[in-house]
Design a protein around this motif. Sequence first.
Motif, mmCIF file in Angstrom:
data_model
loop_
_atom_site.group_PDB
_atom_site.id
_atom_site.type_symbol
_atom_site.label_atom_id
_atom_site.label_comp_id
_atom_site.label_asym_id
_atom_site.label_seq_id
_atom_site.Cartn_x
_atom_site.Cartn_y
_atom_site.Cartn_z
ATOM 1 N N SER A 47 58.609 30.703 56.739
ATOM 2 C CA SER A 47 58.669 31.156 58.128
ATOM 3 C C SER A 47 57.958 30.104 58.966
ATOM 4 N N LEU A 48 58.116 30.206 60.272
ATOM 5 C CA LEU A 48 57.568 29.188 61.168
ATOM 6 C C LEU A 48 56.396 29.711 61.988
ATOM 7 N N SER A 49 55.861 30.862 61.600
ATOM 8 C CA SER A 49 54.787 31.491 62.372
ATOM 9 C C SER A 49 53.565 30.602 62.514
ATOM 10 N N ILE A 50 53.292 29.820 61.482
ATOM 11 C CA ILE A 50 52.067 29.034 61.466
ATOM 12 C C ILE A 50 52.009 28.036 62.620
ATOM 13 N N PHE A 51 53.173 27.599 63.083
ATOM 14 C CA PHE A 51 53.188 26.588 64.141
ATOM 15 C C PHE A 51 52.787 27.177 65.491
ATOM 16 N N LYS A 52 53.259 28.376 65.768
ATOM 17 C CA LYS A 52 52.859 29.047 67.002
ATOM 18 C C LYS A 52 51.364 29.333 66.989
ATOM 19 N N ILE A 53 50.872 29.768 65.828
ATOM 20 C CA ILE A 53 49.443 30.056 65.694
ATOM 21 C C ILE A 53 48.619 28.794 65.916
ATOM 22 N N GLU A 83 49.380 26.155 67.642
ATOM 23 C CA GLU A 83 49.392 25.775 69.053
ATOM 24 C C GLU A 83 48.449 26.658 69.869
ATOM 25 N N GLU A 84 48.481 27.951 69.591
ATOM 26 C CA GLU A 84 47.653 28.880 70.361
ATOM 27 C C GLU A 84 46.170 28.671 70.097
ATOM 28 N N ALA A 85 45.829 28.304 68.857
ATOM 29 C CA ALA A 85 44.419 28.157 68.484
ATOM 30 C C ALA A 85 43.927 26.718 68.568
ATOM 31 N N ASP A 86 44.819 25.788 68.918
ATOM 32 C CA ASP A 86 44.466 24.367 68.980
ATOM 33 C C ASP A 86 43.900 23.858 67.664
ATOM 34 N N VAL A 87 44.580 24.210 66.566
ATOM 35 C CA VAL A 87 44.217 23.653 65.263
ATOM 36 C C VAL A 87 45.373 22.785 64.786
ATOM 37 N N TRP A 88 45.115 21.977 63.778
ATOM 38 C CA TRP A 88 46.132 21.077 63.249
ATOM 39 C C TRP A 88 46.928 21.770 62.150
ATOM 40 N N VAL A 89 48.137 21.300 61.913
ATOM 41 C CA VAL A 89 48.973 21.921 60.892
ATOM 42 C C VAL A 89 49.777 20.848 60.162
ATOM 43 N N GLU A 105 58.900 19.262 64.988
ATOM 44 C CA GLU A 105 59.565 19.822 66.170
ATOM 45 C C GLU A 105 59.026 21.200 66.544
ATOM 46 N N TYR A 106 58.395 21.894 65.602
ATOM 47 C CA TYR A 106 57.966 23.267 65.855
ATOM 48 C C TYR A 106 56.587 23.352 66.519
ATOM 49 N N ALA A 107 55.842 22.261 66.493
ATOM 50 C CA ALA A 107 54.558 22.195 67.203
ATOM 51 C C ALA A 107 54.250 20.719 67.421
ATOM 52 N N PRO A 108 54.970 20.079 68.327
ATOM 53 C CA PRO A 108 54.899 18.617 68.472
ATOM 54 C C PRO A 108 53.504 18.054 68.706
ATOM 55 N N THR A 109 52.627 18.841 69.322
ATOM 56 C CA THR A 109 51.286 18.324 69.621
ATOM 57 C C THR A 109 50.252 18.711 68.574
ATOM 58 N N ARG A 110 50.658 19.513 67.551
ATOM 59 C CA ARG A 110 49.677 19.987 66.568
ATOM 60 C C ARG A 110 50.011 19.580 65.132
ATOM 61 N N VAL A 111 51.246 19.183 64.859
ATOM 62 C CA VAL A 111 51.617 18.764 63.500
ATOM 63 C C VAL A 111 51.138 17.337 63.267
#
Length: 299
Positions: free
Chosen positions: A194-200, A202-208, A217-223
């Motif tokens: 699932s892709l839930s981790i990317f939204k999380i 982004e919301e928490a400003d953590v890296w993934v 593509e699912y969290a361009p500023t956090r992956v």
Amino acid sequence: MAFGSIISRTDGSWGQNIHEAYLYITEKYPEVETTFTDLIPWGELPTWMELQGEKKTDLLYLDSGATVFEAVTEVAPKYPDMWFITGGGGVDINAQLPANVIMYESQQHEGSYLAGVAAGMMTETNKIGHMAGFDYPMIVRNWKAWELGAKSVNPDIEVNNIYTGAWGDPENDSEVGTALIDLGSDVLFHDTDSLSIFKIAEEADVWVVGVHRDQSEYAPTRVIASALANHPLQAEQGLLDFMAGTIAAAKEVKVYGVEAGWPVITSLTNVPEEVKAKVEEAEEAIRTGEIVVPEILED
């Protein structure tokens, strides 16, 4: 050549990478007749495989050996002229599979190790978190390699690991991802379908760190990177071995990673140059044999 998966072609992860393998083979080898089926109910895998056998299909490309073990063990002996290719699964599983079931194993744990090097340098809390559906040997291998990579540059790293008990459950995955962040994890790695981790993230400003295919593509500023499963290259190698008449010789698990020139990790993003340099240094050490990433299959 028939491609089949129990996962959706649009999951953004494992299933989509198998679909990308189908598209890759279809475009590069137009002389090969190809089909693709996704969302095959697990209990109906034997029926689907038997249908391919009745169609005189030469090659099947499937999910991991662990996923299709029971189905191929039942069906493969009935169709000795049809070759079953599993996208990884481990040497222990391969040894138990019928003679016409071949396993191609991308060294995804090498990519996981390299992503761990980046994670170990990017964390500010010295805590990183991993979540996956179940403790399959391949999954344990990958996150343990991630931990080793992180600790190679930051010995103080602590890894929080949680198995969700399900695949592709966005709501559950969101809760588990949030729990990892609440434990102090500021870099996350996953294998959940699932892709839930990317939204999380982004919301928490953590890296993934993504998995199986490029998931930036699912969290361009956090992956920061994705560890690759390489289904397109595995499917191609199986096809080439079949066309050359050497596929039977591949019964011993064929492994392909950094040393073989296969990509095991995407280009790093959102990281300083010193992180990129350290990951490149580690990748070269794997290539030369200075670093051998162990396959740890149990927690």
